[in-house]
Motif scaffolding. Structure first.
Motif, PDB file in Angstrom:
ATOM      1  N   LYS A  30      46.553  50.175  41.350  1.00 25.12           N
ATOM      2  CA  LYS A  30      46.350  51.427  40.625  1.00 25.12           C
ATOM      3  C   LYS A  30      46.569  52.577  41.600  1.00 25.12           C
ATOM      4  CE  LYS A  30      42.323  53.173  39.764  1.00 25.12           C
ATOM      5  NZ  LYS A  30      40.946  53.464  39.302  1.00 25.12           N
ATOM      6  N   LYS A  31      46.869  53.743  41.047  1.00 16.10           N
ATOM      7  CA  LYS A  31      47.122  54.925  41.867  1.00 16.10           C
ATOM      8  C   LYS A  31      45.812  55.694  42.040  1.00 16.10           C
ATOM      9  CE  LYS A  31      50.206  57.938  43.666  1.00 16.10           C
ATOM     10  NZ  LYS A  31      51.214  57.640  44.693  1.00 16.10           N
ATOM     11  N   CYS A  32      45.406  55.902  43.289  1.00 16.52           N
ATOM     12  CA  CYS A  32      44.184  56.665  43.540  1.00 16.52           C
ATOM     13  C   CYS A  32      44.438  58.142  43.245  1.00 16.52           C
ATOM     14  CB  CYS A  32      43.744  56.489  44.987  1.00 16.52           C
ATOM     15  SG  CYS A  32      43.227  54.801  45.379  1.00 16.52           S
ATOM     16  N   PRO A  33      43.430  58.862  42.739  1.00 19.05           N
ATOM     17  CA  PRO A  33      43.649  60.240  42.288  1.00 19.05           C
ATOM     18  C   PRO A  33      43.963  61.229  43.407  1.00 19.05           C
ATOM     19  CG  PRO A  33      41.318  59.682  42.175  1.00 19.05           C
ATOM     20  CD  PRO A  33      42.055  58.399  42.453  1.00 19.05           C
ATOM     21  N   TYR A  34      43.646  60.884  44.657  1.00 20.92           N
ATOM     22  CA  TYR A  34      43.902  61.786  45.782  1.00 20.92           C
ATOM     23  C   TYR A  34      45.196  61.458  46.509  1.00 20.92           C
ATOM     24  CZ  TYR A  34      41.989  57.733  48.185  1.00 20.92           C
ATOM     25  OH  TYR A  34      41.762  56.451  48.620  1.00 20.92           O
ATOM     26  N   CYS A  35      45.866  60.367  46.143  1.00 19.56           N
ATOM     27  CA  CYS A  35      46.965  59.826  46.940  1.00 19.56           C
ATOM     28  C   CYS A  35      48.298  60.454  46.562  1.00 19.56           C
ATOM     29  CB  CYS A  35      47.032  58.312  46.748  1.00 19.56           C
ATOM     30  SG  CYS A  35      48.421  57.553  47.622  1.00 19.56           S
ATOM     31  N   ASP A  36      49.010  60.975  47.576  1.00 16.50           N
ATOM     32  CA  ASP A  36      50.368  61.490  47.353  1.00 16.50           C
ATOM     33  C   ASP A  36      51.402  60.675  48.124  1.00 16.50           C
ATOM     34  OD1 ASP A  36      49.794  62.368  49.939  1.00 16.50           O
ATOM     35  OD2 ASP A  36      50.868  64.257  49.694  1.00 16.50           O
ATOM     36  N   PHE A  37      51.023  59.461  48.555  1.00 18.78           N
ATOM     37  CA  PHE A  37      51.965  58.592  49.243  1.00 18.78           C
ATOM     38  C   PHE A  37      52.962  58.020  48.235  1.00 18.78           C
ATOM     39  CE2 PHE A  37      48.508  57.463  52.576  1.00 18.78           C
ATOM     40  CZ  PHE A  37      48.695  58.694  53.171  1.00 18.78           C
ATOM     41  N   ASN A  38      54.007  57.424  48.745  1.00 22.84           N
ATOM     42  CA  ASN A  38      55.023  56.819  47.890  1.00 22.84           C
ATOM     43  C   ASN A  38      54.516  55.451  47.431  1.00 22.84           C
ATOM     44  OD1 ASN A  38      57.482  56.513  46.551  1.00 22.84           O
ATOM     45  ND2 ASN A  38      58.405  55.449  48.295  1.00 22.84           N
ATOM     46  N   SER A  39      53.611  55.470  46.467  1.00 23.90           N
ATOM     47  CA  SER A  39      53.014  54.239  45.952  1.00 23.90           C
ATOM     48  C   SER A  39      53.183  54.182  44.443  1.00 23.90           C
ATOM     49  CB  SER A  39      51.535  54.155  46.327  1.00 23.90           C
ATOM     50  OG  SER A  39      50.826  55.275  45.834  1.00 23.90           O
ATOM     51  N   HIS A  40      53.359  52.972  43.927  1.00 27.90           N
ATOM     52  CA  HIS A  40      53.712  52.788  42.528  1.00 27.90           C
ATOM     53  C   HIS A  40      53.004  51.557  41.963  1.00 27.90           C
ATOM     54  CE1 HIS A  40      57.128  55.606  43.088  1.00 27.90           C
ATOM     55  NE2 HIS A  40      57.127  55.082  44.308  1.00 27.90           N
ATOM     56  N   VAL A  41      52.733  51.611  40.677  1.00 26.93           N
ATOM     57  CA  VAL A  41      52.165  50.474  39.956  1.00 26.93           C
ATOM     58  C   VAL A  41      53.279  49.823  39.140  1.00 26.93           C
ATOM     59  CG1 VAL A  41      50.457  49.721  38.248  1.00 26.93           C
ATOM     60  CG2 VAL A  41      49.900  51.573  39.851  1.00 26.93           C
ATOM     61  N   ARG A  42      53.489  48.528  39.332  1.00 28.26           N
ATOM     62  CA  ARG A  42      54.505  47.782  38.594  1.00 28.26           C
ATOM     63  C   ARG A  42      53.880  46.495  38.042  1.00 28.26           C
ATOM     64  NH1 ARG A  42      56.584  52.020  39.195  1.00 28.26           N
ATOM     65  NH2 ARG A  42      58.653  52.510  40.083  1.00 28.26           N
ATOM     66  N   GLU A  43      54.252  46.145  36.809  1.00 27.10           N
ATOM     67  CA  GLU A  43      53.716  44.926  36.215  1.00 27.10           C
ATOM     68  C   GLU A  43      54.213  43.685  36.949  1.00 27.10           C
ATOM     69  OE1 GLU A  43      54.385  44.630  32.052  1.00 27.10           O
ATOM     70  OE2 GLU A  43      53.283  46.458  31.574  1.00 27.10           O
ATOM     71  N   LYS A  44      55.449  43.735  37.445  1.00 28.92           N
ATOM     72  CA  LYS A  44      56.032  42.574  38.104  1.00 28.92           C
ATOM     73  C   LYS A  44      56.862  43.023  39.296  1.00 28.92           C
ATOM     74  CE  LYS A  44      58.924  38.502  37.232  1.00 28.92           C
ATOM     75  NZ  LYS A  44      59.765  37.784  36.235  1.00 28.92           N
ATOM     76  N   VAL A  45      56.754  42.278  40.382  1.00 24.65           N
ATOM     77  CA  VAL A  45      57.538  42.539  41.582  1.00 24.65           C
ATOM     78  C   VAL A  45      58.312  41.267  41.924  1.00 24.65           C
ATOM     79  CG1 VAL A  45      57.460  43.100  44.050  1.00 24.65           C
ATOM     80  CG2 VAL A  45      55.868  44.212  42.462  1.00 24.65           C
ATOM     81  N   GLU A  46      59.614  41.405  42.051  1.00 26.20           N
ATOM     82  CA  GLU A  46      60.455  40.254  42.426  1.00 26.20           C
ATOM     83  C   GLU A  46      60.306  40.027  43.929  1.00 26.20           C
ATOM     84  OE1 GLU A  46      61.975  38.309  40.446  1.00 26.20           O
ATOM     85  OE2 GLU A  46      61.787  39.452  38.573  1.00 26.20           O
ATOM     86  N   GLN A  47      59.357  39.174  44.277  1.00 28.63           N
ATOM     87  CA  GLN A  47      58.960  39.032  45.674  1.00 28.63           C
ATOM     88  C   GLN A  47      60.107  38.578  46.572  1.00 28.63           C
ATOM     89  OE1 GLN A  47      56.189  40.115  46.741  1.00 28.63           O
ATOM     90  NE2 GLN A  47      54.897  40.268  44.918  1.00 28.63           N
ATOM     91  N   ALA A  48      60.878  37.608  46.147  1.00 30.70           N
ATOM     92  CA  ALA A  48      61.974  37.108  46.987  1.00 30.70           C
ATOM     93  C   ALA A  48      63.013  38.190  47.229  1.00 30.70           C
ATOM     94  CB  ALA A  48      62.615  35.879  46.337  1.00 30.70           C
TER      95      ALA A  48
END
Length: 428
Positions: A30-48
């Motif tokens: 989840k995205k923290c309310p104070y965070c302005d870093f390049n962070s994203h919430v995704r349902e699925k991440v293609e790990q390989a």
């Protein structure tokens, strides 16, 4: 925009210059309310696919900048503790295969102190991680709720205790200057934290950044108020006093450590050394064709993944001018409270630029205002007869000469007004 050149960088006169490697994992639960870093919430991440793209980008940068010794790797985010441990292991192994590494290379991974993520600590240590940085943020349940954190105080302390058993070095973050927080309340919390800290704490005043949930809540909805500037300054001063007493003095504006426990990776940034930025939105400072370049990767995870899978995810690679290099090194160096801005780390063109800029006596004026001080490498603290001290302006050494070069340090008052101090030093 592609990199300005795909040719191998010109080898530096001093082969195997130190290099720090930053690897960005952009995903969070989840995205923290104070965070302005390049962070994203995704349902699925293609790990390989992500592992392969990060490895490909490492190989590209080795083709550009091979002549280095890697002194640190830092997995940042996002939440890199959500990265599969086998991905961290593969990236560490590839860095070691591509470059020579320092015998005491520091490998840090940022982690949230949830029980789920803490379960990976042993596997990460086996992969080579030897330092973790935990986003505890507060030891008060109501503050954790305000900050949008998913862990409890109990979970955080369990994660810190587990980190202490597994890793030789660890740190955790706290945020202060929260709504309604007084100096006495903060001191009690800080002393509690010190009981669990081995040698490093990162202590950040809450700032309201654009493009965050807090920005709207604070500026538009007026849902909360922050401490006044005077109260924030009091909290900062109390922080310094408590940490000094505990033997973890500030070595940078927001970072406190016992001797030998400083973050070596972050010191590379503040000292103006070379570093690579791997992953979406990551920045770097590295020599390309003999010139220091500022690099910036594509910010979008999807766009970066597509590009980096082929070679690299660069959006921009710009050669910095002498003035840009000097100003950037000054901005970073003055954050170091004990080392300061070491003029000996500048090249001749950078020194000449600052020497001309400061010929109007601004350094002396800032010293007279007790915002700036000078230390000479072999003479310790400056005295009234030393160059660059008030009353001895005629003795000010030229930075283009061959004499001993001093370090500039922001005083405690200067650190409280660091933006003002640097603006005055760099005014044209």
């Amino acid at each position: 925009m592609q990199a300005s050149s795909t040719a191998k960088a010109q080898r530096e006169p001093a082969a195997h210059a130190p290099l720090a490697v930053y690897i960005h994992w952009p995903f969070c639960r989840k995205k923290c309310p104070y965070c302005d870093f390049n962070s994203h919430v995704r349902e699925k991440v293609e790990q390989a696919a992500w592992r392969d793209a990060l490895l490909t980008e490492l190989r590209y940068w080795h083709s550009v900048a091979p002549d280095h010794v890697v002194t640190s790797i830092f997995f940042g985010g996002g939440t890199p503790s959500l990265m599969p441990p086998e991905t961290a292991a593969a990236l560490i192994a590839e860095v070691k295969r591509l470059w020579p590494t320092a015998p005491d290379m520091e490998i840090t991974l940022e982690a949230n102190p949830t029980s789920v993520e803490a379960q990976n600590f042993r596997t990460l240590a086996e992969a080579g991680v030897n330092r973790v940085s935990l986003g505890v943020q507060s030891l008060r349940a109501e503050s954790l709720k305000f900050l949008g954190r998913e862990h409890s105080v109990g979970e955080a302390m369990e994660a810190v205790a587990l980190a202490a058993k597994i890793f030789p070095r660890y740190s955790f973050d706290l945020i202060y200057a929260l709504p309604g927080q007084g100096a006495d309340d903060w001191e009690r919390e800080l002393r509690e934290a010190l009981a669990h800290a081995r040698g490093h704490l990162s202590l950040y005043q809450l700032t309201i950044e654009e493009n965050t949930a807090f920005h709207h809540a604070y500026h538009v909805a007026k849902k909360f108020a922050l401490p006044s500037e005077d109260n924030a300054a009091l909290l900062y001063e109390r922080t310094q006093a408590v940490m000094e007493e505990a033997g973890l003095s500030a070595y940078e504006i927001s970072n406190h450590a016992a001797p030998g426990h400083e973050s070596r990776h972050n010191q590379s940034y503040w000292r103006g050394e070379h570093y690579l930025g791997i992953g979406p939105g990551a920045h770097g400072r590295v020599n390309v064709d003999g010139a220091r370049h500022a690099t910036r990767n594509l910010k979008s995870p999807e766009r970066w993944l597509e590009a980096a899978s082929q070679s690299h995810g660069l959006e921009e690679s710009l050669a910095l001018t002498a003035s840009e290099r000097a100003e950037e090194k000054l901005l970073m160096g003055l954050r170091l409270t004990q080392e300061g801005f070491d003029l000996a780390r500048l090249d001749a063109d950078e020194r000449a630029y600052l020497d001309a800029l400061w010929s109007d006596g601004r350094v002396e004026r800032l010293m007279e205002q007790e915002l700036l001080s000078v230390r000479h490498p072999r003479r310790g603290s400056a005295s009234s007869g030393d160059p660059w001290m008030p009353g001895s302006r005629d003795a000010r050494p030229s930075m283009t000469g061959s004499g001993e070069l001093p370090c500039l340090l922001a005083t405690p008052s200067g650190r409280l007004l660091l933006n003002t101090l640097t603006a005055r030093l760099l005014a044209r």
